[in-house]
Write an enzyme that holds these catalytic residues in place. Structure first.
Site, PDB file in Angstrom:
ATOM      1  N   ASP A 147       5.179  -4.812  -8.106  1.00 34.37           N
ATOM      2  CA  ASP A 147       4.390  -3.801  -8.621  1.00 34.37           C
ATOM      3  C   ASP A 147       3.501  -2.921  -7.586  1.00 34.37           C
ATOM      4  O   ASP A 147       3.639  -1.771  -7.771  1.00 34.37           O
ATOM      5  CB  ASP A 147       3.147  -4.307  -9.606  1.00 34.37           C
ATOM      6  CG  ASP A 147       2.328  -3.190  -9.761  1.00 34.37           C
ATOM      7  OD1 ASP A 147       2.697  -2.216 -10.613  1.00 34.37           O
ATOM      8  OD2 ASP A 147       1.058  -3.181  -9.515  1.00 34.37           O
ATOM      9  N   ARG A 205       6.216   5.080  -7.979  1.00 33.95           N
ATOM     10  CA  ARG A 205       5.799   5.754  -9.112  1.00 33.95           C
ATOM     11  C   ARG A 205       4.966   7.022  -9.193  1.00 33.95           C
ATOM     12  O   ARG A 205       5.277   8.009  -9.629  1.00 33.95           O
ATOM     13  CB  ARG A 205       5.506   5.048 -10.283  1.00 33.95           C
ATOM     14  CG  ARG A 205       6.353   4.122 -10.947  1.00 33.95           C
ATOM     15  CD  ARG A 205       6.089   2.949 -11.723  1.00 33.95           C
ATOM     16  NE  ARG A 205       5.316   3.456 -12.734  1.00 33.95           N
ATOM     17  CZ  ARG A 205       3.982   3.196 -13.316  1.00 33.95           C
ATOM     18  NH1 ARG A 205       3.393   1.892 -12.551  1.00 33.95           N
ATOM     19  NH2 ARG A 205       3.326   3.532 -14.174  1.00 33.95           N
ATOM     20  N   HIS A 222      -9.025  -3.587 -16.892  1.00 31.85           N
ATOM     21  CA  HIS A 222      -8.284  -2.707 -16.026  1.00 31.85           C
ATOM     22  C   HIS A 222      -8.165  -1.528 -16.945  1.00 31.85           C
ATOM     23  O   HIS A 222      -8.176  -1.698 -18.222  1.00 31.85           O
ATOM     24  CB  HIS A 222      -7.095  -3.418 -15.738  1.00 31.85           C
ATOM     25  CG  HIS A 222      -6.260  -2.660 -14.852  1.00 31.85           C
ATOM     26  ND1 HIS A 222      -6.294  -3.132 -13.457  1.00 31.85           N
ATOM     27  CD2 HIS A 222      -5.280  -1.873 -14.965  1.00 31.85           C
ATOM     28  CE1 HIS A 222      -5.542  -2.428 -12.919  1.00 31.85           C
ATOM     29  NE2 HIS A 222      -4.960  -1.584 -13.709  1.00 31.85           N
TER      30      HIS A 222
HETATM   31  N1  URA Z   1      -3.036   1.261 -13.730  1.00 30.32           N
HETATM   32  C1  URA Z   1      -2.094   0.494 -13.125  1.00 30.32           C
HETATM   33  O1  URA Z   1      -2.350  -0.596 -12.499  1.00 30.32           O
HETATM   34  N2  URA Z   1      -0.613   0.751 -13.405  1.00 30.32           N
HETATM   35  C2  URA Z   1      -0.233   1.740 -14.039  1.00 30.32           C
HETATM   36  O2  URA Z   1       1.065   1.971 -14.195  1.00 30.32           O
HETATM   37  C3  URA Z   1      -1.109   2.853 -14.570  1.00 30.32           C
HETATM   38  C4  URA Z   1      -2.399   2.441 -14.408  1.00 30.32           C
END
Ligand code: URA
Length: 434
Positions: A161, A168, A82
């Site tokens: 999330d 966000r 990631h």
């Molecule tokens: N990648 C993600 O999954 N979340 C973040 O906050 C920033 C990059």
């Protein structure tokens, strides 16, 4: 408990307890806390910060907000990667099939674009018919059969999330260390891989502008991962200029295909080999990163990795013909070169601004439900340290709207700084945290 009190507590510098964080995440996921209150909380966190304890509690609450994937039906040690987000960052498109081409099971969860940075899922959707909405069964079957699957966040994988990420993205609350750490690690913990390699970007185009902040974020994520029993390491890599040359969804896919065919840019290849070697060692398929690096280079040069890429596109509903003939991918109606105003060396590229120009052209989202234009973006012709003559092209813009094209031309020219002296080269890989 009530959200108003928690917002005020955080705004005044208070530390949220585990109970408060769990309640807030549960209530937000269930729709009992509205977006406007959560936006205020995110902004308060941006200004006040979170302690390590709060960050860990937030990560675990988000990871447990939905299903925890059980990948035990996949044979072998499953690895995932990631990135914290960059400009022109098409690494996963090359890395995932390359690592899978060595028989290592790559079970990857990816995201969409965030702020001025791009996302793997949006890029992959440049292939006609391609989907990352896989059921758990399809995901496991694909990894067992072709060693690779890339899924988006299904409705019930770290749903907290998923909602927060979209919120966000459009409320200016992305670039906060605890929010990034919890966002990334909650998904990684819920998605069941055994080994995780993180690419933590640093520089103007990254959310972490300074190396110290990037290192702190890397350490935080590695320590959360270890606490949860995962084998995690983090590579800190340069984002003071776009990675490779292409910025924009389909344009980046084309550059990734070039790289899989052995003709990609050197910086992208170096990053892919660094991350890939760590993944291969974690999976137990090589003794050390040197051996892993050689195996990966062989696979890239022999075309094996590209074959896996095509199989992967097909297995997820995409048209592999577009990989063989990238000209069949969507392309923008207008192209314009941006000339250098003077001669000199490129000494600086305002990388976040490059990402924002791509957003302006329509390559990213301005609102939660914005549709993005996969064909637009820009291709740099010059990178840091290159010499340029007055009037020579710095970049080509790909656009579908004349007015936006004009604004992009003006902003793009200003995003390049030229000087009489050649700048000292900067290393791409800044550090690796184990
Ligand atoms: N990648 C993600 O999954 N979340 C973040 O906050 C920033 C990059």
């Amino acid at each position: 408990m009530n959200m108003y009190d928690l917002i005020v507590k955080k705004k005044r510098g208070g530390e949220l307890s585990r109970d408060e964080i769990e309640w807030m995440i549960r209530s937000y996921t269930d729709g009992d806390i509205p977006d406007y209150q959560m936006s205020a909380m995110m902004m308060a966190i941006c200004f006040v910060g979170m302690t390590d304890e709060e960050t860990k509690d937030l990560t675990l609450a988000m990871a447990h907000s939905g299903d925890m994937l059980d990948l035990s039906a996949i044979h072998g040690i499953k690895v995932d990667k990631h990135s914290t987000g960059g400009v022109g960052d098409k690494t996963s498109l090359v890395l995932a099939p390359l690592v899978a081409s060595l028989g290592v099971p790559v079970a990857k969860m990816s995201g969409r674009g965030l702020g001025h940075t791009g996302g793997t899922i949006d890029k992959l959707e440049s292939f006609r018919g391609f989907t990352t909405s896989l059921t758990e069964k399809q995901f496991i079957r694909n990894v067992n059969e072709i060693h690779i699957a890339i899924a988006g966040q299904t409705a019930n994988l770290a749903p907290a999330d998923k909602k927060l990420y979209a919120l966000r993205d459009v409320t200016g609350t992305v670039d906060q260390m605890s929010l990034i750490a919890s966002s990334i690690m909650s998904k990684k913990l819920a998605s069941g891989a055994d080994g995780i390699v993180l690419d933590v970007k640093t520089g103007d185009g990254a959310f972490m502008k300074s190396l110290d902040d990037a290192r702190a974020l890397a350490k935080e994520m590695v320590s959360i991962g270890k606490l949860a029993g995962k084998d995690v390491s983090a590579v800190i890599s340069d984002m003071d200029q776009p990675l490779g040359y292409a910025v924009g969804n389909a344009l980046e896919v084309k550059e990734a295909i070039d790289t899989l065919r052995g003709q990609g840019p050197e910086d992208l290849k170096e990053l892919v080999l660094t991350l890939g070697s760590l993944m291969v060692v974690k999976a137990g398929a090589a003794e050390d990163t040197e051996q892993a690096g050689k195996m990966l280079e062989d696979s890239l040069n022999s075309g094996k990795a590209f074959d896996v890429f095509k199989a992967f596109i097909q297995a997820q509903g995409g048209d592999p013909e577009q990989a063989d003939h990238p000209d069949l991918l969507t392309s923008a109606g207008y192209q314009a070169e941006v000339p250098a105003p003077t001669s000199g060396y490129v000494c600086n590229i305002h990388t976040e601004e490059i990402g924002r120009i791509c957003l302006l052209l329509g390559g990213g989202r301005e609102k939660k439900d914005s549709c993005i234009d996969l064909s637009v973006g820009l291709v740099l012709h010059k990178k840091k340290g290159n010499s340029v003559q007055a009037g020579e092209a710095l970049a080509t813009i790909h656009a579908n709207d004349m007015q936006k094209l004009k604004e992009a031309e003006r902003r793009l020219q200003a995003a390049f700084e030229l000087a009489g002296e050649k700048p000292a080269p900067e290393p791409l890989i800044k550090d690796i945290i184990f």
